[in-house]
Design a protein around this motif. Structure first.
Motif, PDB file in Angstrom:
ATOM      1  N   VAL A  11      35.907  31.372  52.605  1.00 17.38           N
ATOM      2  CA  VAL A  11      37.207  31.149  51.966  1.00 17.38           C
ATOM      3  C   VAL A  11      37.055  30.473  50.606  1.00 17.38           C
ATOM      4  N   GLU A  12      36.246  29.450  50.533  1.00 18.07           N
ATOM      5  CA  GLU A  12      36.104  28.692  49.280  1.00 18.07           C
ATOM      6  C   GLU A  12      35.585  29.577  48.145  1.00 18.07           C
ATOM      7  N   LYS A  13      34.807  30.563  48.501  1.00 16.85           N
ATOM      8  CA  LYS A  13      34.244  31.456  47.488  1.00 16.85           C
ATOM      9  C   LYS A  13      35.297  32.398  46.916  1.00 16.85           C
ATOM     10  N   ILE A  14      36.230  32.874  47.746  1.00 16.37           N
ATOM     11  CA  ILE A  14      37.154  33.916  47.289  1.00 16.37           C
ATOM     12  C   ILE A  14      38.497  33.394  46.786  1.00 16.37           C
ATOM     13  N   VAL A  15      38.873  32.173  47.157  1.00 23.69           N
ATOM     14  CA  VAL A  15      40.204  31.676  46.788  1.00 23.69           C
ATOM     15  C   VAL A  15      40.436  31.641  45.281  1.00 23.69           C
ATOM     16  N   PRO A  16      39.516  31.147  44.450  1.00 24.55           N
ATOM     17  CA  PRO A  16      39.788  31.158  43.003  1.00 24.55           C
ATOM     18  C   PRO A  16      40.100  32.549  42.467  1.00 24.55           C
ATOM     19  N   ARG A  17      39.384  33.548  42.974  1.00 23.93           N
ATOM     20  CA  ARG A  17      39.628  34.925  42.559  1.00 23.93           C
ATOM     21  C   ARG A  17      41.018  35.388  43.013  1.00 23.93           C
ATOM     22  N   CYS A  18      41.412  35.013  44.211  1.00 25.83           N
ATOM     23  CA  CYS A  18      42.722  35.400  44.740  1.00 25.83           C
ATOM     24  C   CYS A  18      43.850  34.745  43.965  1.00 25.83           C
ATOM     25  N   VAL A  19      43.678  33.497  43.591  1.00 21.21           N
ATOM     26  CA  VAL A  19      44.703  32.791  42.807  1.00 21.21           C
ATOM     27  C   VAL A  19      44.873  33.460  41.446  1.00 21.21           C
ATOM     28  N   THR A  20      43.767  33.856  40.829  1.00 21.71           N
ATOM     29  CA  THR A  20      43.840  34.592  39.561  1.00 21.71           C
ATOM     30  C   THR A  20      44.605  35.902  39.737  1.00 21.71           C
ATOM     31  N   GLY A  21      44.311  36.609  40.819  1.00 19.07           N
ATOM     32  CA  GLY A  21      44.985  37.877  41.078  1.00 19.07           C
ATOM     33  C   GLY A  21      46.471  37.727  41.312  1.00 19.07           C
TER      34      GLY A  21
END
Length: 480
Positions: free
Chosen positions: A269-279
Motif C-alpha cells: 500500500v505505501e508504495k502505490i498510494v502516492p501514485r493513486c493520489v496523483t491520479g
C-alpha cells in the motif's frame, strides 16, 4: 512578455489572417476571476469563412510531400520548446492548471507534434496478393491512404494544448486542413498555436481557429458538407448528439469516464498510494481518466484508506502560478456547486466524507469518500473534480464487477502481485485500456487511446488518429 498580455482583445484566425469578430465575450481566470482577455464569439458567417479557407487549401495540403509536412511539424515542436515557459503560463492562467502540471502538458505537447512529424513519413498502404483468389491471377494490387480533406476539431478545456495537438498533429501529418473550435474557457492556447504554425511554415488556410458557442460553431462544422470529419473530445451528451447529426461524416469521439482501480490483497500500500493520489487529484480531477473509483480488497482496505487520507491532506491548495501548488480552482463556479451537490448526494446515500468536502472560492478541497453507494452520482457519473471514492471489496472478482457496472469504459487499472489475477482482469475488464500495476490515469501520446460504451468511438494516439483521418483506396493493375 506573455501572448495573453500583448493584446487583451483577441481575433479569429482565418486563412492565415487575424480577423475581428462581430461579437466578443469576456474571459476570466478560473482562479482569480480577473479579466484575462476578450474572446471573439464567431457568427455562422465567420465559421463559413474558416471552412471555405480550409476547403480551398485542401489540395495544397494533400499534394504536399510528406517530408514537408513532417518538417512543418518538427518546426512547430521546436518553436513550442523554445517558448515552453510562456506556453505553460498561458495554460495556468486560462485553465487554472498548476504551473508544474502545465509544464508537463507542454512537454507532452512537444512530444505529440514530434510523433506526428515521424508518422507523417510512415503513412503507407500494403500490397494485396490478388492471386490468392481464383480469377485474381496476373493482377497487382496495393492500397494507399489519402487525406479526407477538412477536419472539424472540437476540443475541451482540460488539456488545451495537448488535446489540440492530438487532433491538429495527425491532421497535418495526413495532409488534411483543420478548422479548430477550442473550449470557450481555454482559447488562448489555440491562438498561441496559430501564431507558431504560421511561423513553422504551414500554408494559409490549412489551420483556422474559430471561438464561440458550440451551438453556432459546432453545429456549423457538423452540418457543413465541406467538413469530412469531426473529431471531438468532451461530454457524452454532446458527443452522442454529434454522432446522431453527423450522417456519413467520419467521427472520432473521446467522451467521458469514471475511471476505476482495483487493489488486490497482497499489494504494498505505501508504495502505490502516492501514485493513486496523483491520479485522483492531478489538475483537480479534471481529466478524462482521472482516478475516480478505488476498490480495495478487505485485507488491505484500512491501511490503504489511512495512508491515502494522510497523503491527500498533505496536498497544497492555492494559486496555479505558485510552483508549490498541487490543486487549484475548478474551471467554473458552476462545477464547484455541482461537485458539492454530488458530495451531499453521496452522503444522503450513506457515504462518509473522510477528508475534504468543502470549497474556498472556485477551489474544491481534495475530497475522499468512503462506503459510496454504486447509484450515487460520484460513482456512476463522471465527477470531473477532485473527488475520489474508496470502497471495500471481498475479492478481485467483485471489484471487476463493480468496475464494469458503468456506462463508461475508457481505462481501468489493477494492482496485483498475481500474474494469473492480472491476466484474468485484463480479459474481463470491459474498457479501452487495462493498466496492470498502474493507475488508469496513465497515458503517453503515441499509444492507442479511446474507450468503449459511452466513453466514445475511435482511437487517438498519433498513428491511430492518422488512420481515422485518411481514406483507404485500392488500386489494381490488370497485367493479363
Amino acid at each position: 512578455m506573455s501572448v495573453i498580455n500583448k493584446t487583451i482583445k483577441k481575433q479569429l484566425f482565418i486563412n492565415g489572417e487575424w480577423l475581428n469578430s462581430k461579437e466578443y465575450t469576456p474571459l476570466f481566470s478560473p482562479y482569480s476571476r480577473e479579466l484575462i482577455a476578450e474572446i471573439p464569439f464567431a457568427t455562422v458567417e465567420e465559421v463559413d469563412l474558416a471552412i471555405e479557407a480550409a476547403y480551398q487549401t485542401r489540395n495544397t495540403m494533400s499534394e504536399m510531400p510528406s517530408h514537408q509536412r513532417a518538417k512543418i511539424l518538427e518546426n512547430l515542436a521546436n518553436l513550442i520548446e523554445k517558448l515552453s515557459d510562456e506556453a505553460a503560463k498561458i495554460i495556468a492562467e486560462e485553465a487554472a492548471k498548476p504551473i508544474n502540471t502545465a509544464k508537463v502538458e507542454v512537454a507532452r505537447t512537444i512530444q505529440t507534434y514530434k510523433f506526428a512529424a515521424e508518422e507523417a513519413k510512415r503513412l503507407s498502404g500494403e500490397t494485396i496478393p490478388m492471386d490468392a483468389a481464383p480469377g485474381g491471377e496476373g493482377r497487382l494490387a496495393y492500397t494507399v491512404r489519402e487525406p479526407l480533406g477538412v477536419i472539424g476539431a472540437i476540443t475541451p478545456f482540460n488539456f488545451p494544448m495537448n488535446l489540440v495537438a492530438h487532433k491538429v498533429g495527425p491532421a497535418i501529418a495526413a495532409g488534411n486542413t483543420i478548422v479548430l473550435k477550442p473550449a470557450s474557457q481555454t482559447p488562448l492556447s489555440s491562438y498561441f498555436l496559430a501564431e507558431l504554425l504560421q511561423e513553422a511554415g504551414l500554408p494559409s488556410g490549412a489551420f483556422n481557429v474559430v471561438t464561440g458557442s458550440g451551438t453556432v460553431v459546432g453545429e456549423k462544422l457538423i452540418a457543413d458538407d465541406r467538413v469530412k470529419k469531426i473529431t471531438f473530445t468532451g461530454s457524452p451528451e454532446v458527443g452522442i448528439g454529434i454522432r446522431n447529426k453527423a450522417g456519413l461524416k467520419h467521427v472520432t469521439l473521446e467522451l467521458g469516464s469514471n475511471a476505476a482501480l482495483i487493489v488486490d490483497r497482497n499489494v504494498d500500500v505505501e508504495k502505490i498510494v502516492p501514485r493513486c493520489v496523483t491520479g485522483a487529484f492531478g489538475f483537480q480531477g479534471q481529466v478524462c481518466i482521472s482516478l475516480q473509483r478505488i476498490y480495495v480488497h478487505k485485507d488491505n482496505y484500512n491501511s490503504f484508506v489511512e495512508s491515502f487520507i494522510k497523503a491527500t491532506e498533505n496536498l497544497i491548495v492555492g494559486d496555479p502560478l505558485d510552483s508549490q501548488t498541487d490543486v487549484s480552482a475548478l474551471i467554473s463556479s458552476k462545477d464547484v456547486e455541482r461537485s458539492l451537490n454530488w458530495i451531499e448526494d453521496a452522503k444522503q446515500h450513506g457515504a462518509i466524507v473522510a477528508t475534504g468536502g468543502t470549497s474556498e472560492g472556485n477551489i474544491l478541497n481534495p475530497t475522499v469518500l468512503l462506503g459510496v453507494d454504486a447509484t450515487s452520482k460520484v460513482s456512476c457519473q463522471e465527477v470531473f473534480a477532485p473527488i475520489v471514492l474508496i470502497n471495500k471489496v471481498d475479492s478481485v472478482e467483485e471489484g471487476i464487477d463493480l468496475v464494469n457496472d458503468s456506462r463508461f469504459g475508457l481505462q481501468a487499472g489493477i494492482y496485483t502481485e498475481n500474474i494469473h489475477t492480472a491476466m484474468h482482469a485484463s480479459k474481463k475488464l470491459h474498457v479501452g485500456g487495462v493498466l496492470i500495476n498502474d493507475i488508469p490515469t496513465f497515458r503517453v501520446d503515441h499509444m492507442p487511446y479511446g474507450g468503449v460504451k459511452e466513453s466514445g468511438v475511435g482511437r487517438e494516439g498519433i498513428k491511430y488518429a492518422i488512420k481515422e483521418m485518411t481514406e483507404l483506396k485500392l488500386v489494381i493493375f490488370n497485367n493479363n
